[in-house]
Design a protein around this motif. Structure first.
Motif, PDB file in Angstrom:
ATOM      1  N   ASP A 191       0.821  -1.206   0.000  1.00  0.00           N
ATOM      2  CA  ASP A 191       0.000   0.000   0.000  1.00  0.00           C
ATOM      3  C   ASP A 191       0.859   1.262   0.000  1.00  0.00           C
ATOM      4  O   ASP A 191       0.541   2.252  -0.674  1.00  0.00           O
ATOM      5  CB  ASP A 191      -0.940   0.002   1.202  1.00  0.00           C
ATOM      6  N   ARG A 192       1.938   1.252   0.763  1.00  0.00           N
ATOM      7  CA  ARG A 192       2.816   2.421   0.808  1.00  0.00           C
ATOM      8  C   ARG A 192       3.538   2.603  -0.524  1.00  0.00           C
ATOM      9  O   ARG A 192       3.741   3.723  -0.975  1.00  0.00           O
ATOM     10  CB  ARG A 192       3.821   2.283   1.950  1.00  0.00           C
ATOM     11  N   LEU A 193       3.894   1.497  -1.154  1.00  0.00           N
ATOM     12  CA  LEU A 193       4.571   1.580  -2.446  1.00  0.00           C
ATOM     13  C   LEU A 193       3.632   2.127  -3.524  1.00  0.00           C
ATOM     14  O   LEU A 193       4.047   2.917  -4.377  1.00  0.00           O
ATOM     15  CB  LEU A 193       5.106   0.206  -2.847  1.00  0.00           C
ATOM     16  N   VAL A 194       2.357   1.715  -3.481  1.00  0.00           N
ATOM     17  CA  VAL A 194       1.367   2.252  -4.420  1.00  0.00           C
ATOM     18  C   VAL A 194       1.223   3.755  -4.218  1.00  0.00           C
ATOM     19  O   VAL A 194       1.147   4.535  -5.184  1.00  0.00           O
ATOM     20  CB  VAL A 194       0.016   1.540  -4.249  1.00  0.00           C
ATOM     21  N   THR A 199       2.780   0.383  -9.131  1.00  0.00           N
ATOM     22  CA  THR A 199       1.511  -0.218  -9.529  1.00  0.00           C
ATOM     23  C   THR A 199       1.542  -1.710  -9.224  1.00  0.00           C
ATOM     24  O   THR A 199       2.609  -2.338  -9.246  1.00  0.00           O
ATOM     25  CB  THR A 199       1.237  -0.018 -11.031  1.00  0.00           C
ATOM     26  N   VAL A 200       0.365  -2.270  -8.953  1.00  0.00           N
ATOM     27  CA  VAL A 200       0.247  -3.705  -8.685  1.00  0.00           C
ATOM     28  C   VAL A 200       0.030  -4.423 -10.011  1.00  0.00           C
ATOM     29  O   VAL A 200      -0.949  -4.166 -10.718  1.00  0.00           O
ATOM     30  CB  VAL A 200      -0.911  -4.005  -7.720  1.00  0.00           C
ATOM     31  N   VAL A 201       0.943  -5.321 -10.353  1.00  0.00           N
ATOM     32  CA  VAL A 201       0.829  -6.116 -11.567  1.00  0.00           C
ATOM     33  C   VAL A 201       0.034  -7.384 -11.286  1.00  0.00           C
ATOM     34  O   VAL A 201      -0.798  -7.809 -12.089  1.00  0.00           O
ATOM     35  CB  VAL A 201       2.226  -6.477 -12.120  1.00  0.00           C
ATOM     36  N   ARG A 202       0.289  -7.962 -10.112  1.00  0.00           N
ATOM     37  CA  ARG A 202      -0.415  -9.196  -9.731  1.00  0.00           C
ATOM     38  C   ARG A 202      -0.471  -9.279  -8.209  1.00  0.00           C
ATOM     39  O   ARG A 202       0.556  -9.162  -7.543  1.00  0.00           O
ATOM     40  CB  ARG A 202       0.302 -10.424 -10.305  1.00  0.00           C
ATOM     41  N   ALA A 203      -1.659  -9.451  -7.680  1.00  0.00           N
ATOM     42  CA  ALA A 203      -1.833  -9.565  -6.237  1.00  0.00           C
ATOM     43  C   ALA A 203      -1.636 -11.015  -5.806  1.00  0.00           C
ATOM     44  O   ALA A 203      -1.660 -11.931  -6.639  1.00  0.00           O
ATOM     45  CB  ALA A 203      -3.235  -9.087  -5.844  1.00  0.00           C
TER      46      ALA A 203
END
Length: 231
Positions: A191-194, A199-203
């Motif tokens: 969350d902090r990185l976002v 960006t999230v490529v794959r959760a």
């Protein structure tokens, strides 16, 4: 040629065999030879490696006493409380010869390569260098003379603690279009990185328990939960 560790030290030191070029250790107490130093060139290259990455030194930790460079294992007890570890890498602006290292690696019984640094490509390499510094707690490596690095040059960033690898952020003209075949793995908080621009490529799910993310230039990296943060 015989060398001691100081004017008042008559107990141990180094010796150079002029006929073979071998550099060894001597001791008046007939102790074992310890590490094989091979040649003077090898020894000087090992010293240079320790100066570039002091926290990775396997022996003879480097530090400063009153601005003077000293080896921690050879400290006078009277100066020990003033010794400060040398923990900041300084990247030389000109590549130095690696003759002794290459000689060792060409030995059929030795590995043919040694790990040096990591590198990432970026169109805006200056911005990406700042981003990764903020994410990892890194900082830009200063030039040896303290002058500013030209804007079009690659940017080396280093771990302030000295524990992480040096990373070069290299300028390229083309944007990333395909998945990286090599990537970084980090401990982190998705969350902090976002919030910082990743960006999230794959959760997590479908066989993986980590996040696959991308930096602002699209370079993938995997984010794992720090074991120290696990209840």
């Amino acid at each position: 040629m015989w060398i001691s560790y100081g004017p008042a030290d008559h107990t141990s030191g180094l010796y150079l065999d002029a006929s073979t070029g071998y550099l060894g250790r001597w001791s008046r107490y007939n102790e074992g030879s310890g590490d094989e130093l091979d040649t003077l060139t090898t020894y000087l290259e090992d010293v240079a490696d320790m100066l570039e990455a002091p926290d990775l030194a396997a022996r003879d930790r480097l530090g400063l006493v009153g601005g003077a460079l000293v080896w921690g294992s050879r400290l006078d007890p009277a100066r020990e409380d003033r010794w400060r570890p040398l923990a900041r890498a300084v990247i030389p602006e000109r590549p130095r010869p690696r003759g002794a290292s290459m000689t060792r690696m060409k030995n059929e019984n030795a590995a043919p390569a040694r790990f040096k640094d990591l590198a990432l490509d970026a169109v805006d390499h200056q911005a990406l260098a700042d981003w990764w510094c903020a994410v990892l707690g890194y900082e830009r490596s200063v030039m040896a003379d303290g002058s500013a690095r030209p804007q079009h040059w690659p940017v080396p960033i280093v771990d302030k603690t000295g524990s992480g690898p040096l990373i070069w952020i290299n300028p390229v003209s083309e944007r990333k279009t395909f998945k990286n075949r090599m990537h970084l793995d980090v401990w982190g908080v998705p969350d902090r990185l976002v919030a910082m621009g990743a960006t999230v490529v794959r959760a997590p799910g479908q066989g993986i328990d980590w996040h696959v993310m991308a930096d602002p230039e699209g370079n993938e990296f995997c984010v794992f939960t720090d074991p120290d943060d696990t209840p």
